[in-house]
Write an enzyme that holds these catalytic residues in place. Sequence first.
Site, PDB file in Angstrom:
ATOM      1  N   HIS A 100       0.868  -1.182   0.000  1.00 46.82           N
ATOM      2  CA  HIS A 100       0.000   0.000   0.000  1.00 46.82           C
ATOM      3  C   HIS A 100       0.905   1.232   0.000  1.00 46.82           C
ATOM      4  CE1 HIS A 100      -3.160  -2.717   2.040  1.00 46.82           C
ATOM      5  NE2 HIS A 100      -3.468  -2.587   0.767  1.00 46.82           N
TER       6      HIS A 100
ATOM      7  N   GLU B 156       1.872   3.662   3.131  1.00 50.85           N
ATOM      8  CA  GLU B 156       2.374   3.060   4.367  1.00 50.85           C
ATOM      9  C   GLU B 156       3.901   3.167   4.366  1.00 50.85           C
ATOM     10  OE1 GLU B 156       0.540  -0.791   4.654  1.00 50.85           O
ATOM     11  OE2 GLU B 156      -1.472   0.050   4.496  1.00 50.85           O
TER      12      GLU B 156
ATOM     13  N   GLU C 243       1.714  -5.418  10.889  1.00 49.14           N
ATOM     14  CA  GLU C 243       1.267  -4.030  11.007  1.00 49.14           C
ATOM     15  C   GLU C 243       2.149  -3.335  12.041  1.00 49.14           C
ATOM     16  OE1 GLU C 243      -0.952  -2.670   9.111  1.00 49.14           O
ATOM     17  OE2 GLU C 243      -1.929  -4.426   8.207  1.00 49.14           O
TER      18      GLU C 243
ATOM     19  N   HIS D 158       3.581  -3.562   6.879  1.00 44.41           N
ATOM     20  CA  HIS D 158       2.524  -2.579   6.639  1.00 44.41           C
ATOM     21  C   HIS D 158       2.419  -1.619   7.817  1.00 44.41           C
ATOM     22  CE1 HIS D 158       0.207  -4.395   3.166  1.00 44.41           C
ATOM     23  NE2 HIS D 158       1.039  -5.378   3.476  1.00 44.41           N
TER      24      HIS D 158
END
Length: 329
Positions: A56, A59, A211, A147
């Site tokens: 993405h 990010e 994450e 991410h």
Amino acid sequence: MLVDWLDLTLEERVPQSREGRLPSARYVIHAPGVLELLPDAAKPQARACVFSAGIHGNETAPIELVGEVLARLEAGLVCVGAPVLIILGNLPAIRLGQRFCITNLNRLFQRELADEGDEPQRARELMAAVDDFYKRHPQPRLHYDLHTAIRDSHYPRFAVEPFSDNVITTPEQWRWLAGAGLQAVLHQHQHSWTFSHYSKHYHHAQAFTLELGKVHAFGDNDLAALRPMRALLEALIAGGEPRETNPGNMVFFRVAHELMRESEDFALCFPDDTPNFSEFDVGTRLAQDADAGDFTVSDAPLAVVFPNAKVEIGARAALLARKTPPPDD
């Protein structure tokens, strides 16, 4: 040269050379955003490691983290003792500072993909790069897809374990992730065609989506909070054994339900700034949809993860999860 690879890639400049030397290793640039580190002699406990970031485009913390690791490699502070593939995912989206350009790249990693367009084509390129890398290296396979989340979280650093019906996560992975400062784990309940799922499903790799905090612009990230994660990546690059901590320090969740957006008339029934892992009691209405109807919590409380009411029709608008005991060691 290696320390400039990231900037050259994001600026769409062609490196003067596609190959170069590091202490006890060489590197090869296979394609834009695809860099391989090849040790002169792999350590006995080395894994074949894929580290990806920027799937993405907005990010940025994982991209800056990769930049730190590359700089330390070139400075000789870290030696290469394992084959490593480093991937920057959605390059146009990174340059624009957007999550994606046309469609979510992290839903496209499936070999039967027939979609056309820039992001589907990039997914095919990255799948081919991973296929080639794992084919050439016999070591145990590992993939960390790095991410950051769109919103705040009660557990800012957490792992998503892709679903698999034939690959069991090894106990050492939980110890490593705990040692790298992760605070929670979310077990997926069904196939979801993310990049980490691709490596686990097709290549039987130990694979996770990690994450590492919240989305910020380049230069606004707190990389100090990611020092334990950097240490994990560097230990694996060196072909060594990472720091371990009791995985009981992490909180484990398992997905119980996916909220899907089925129509234009769709809404989530809680504020947009609700943090990940916020829990809702039985009887709480979480979503309304003109086609699918309302979704109300039943049986037991549910925690919401990755809520996003603005996804495309037919896409996932949130995961709903419940706490589960830590895996047996």
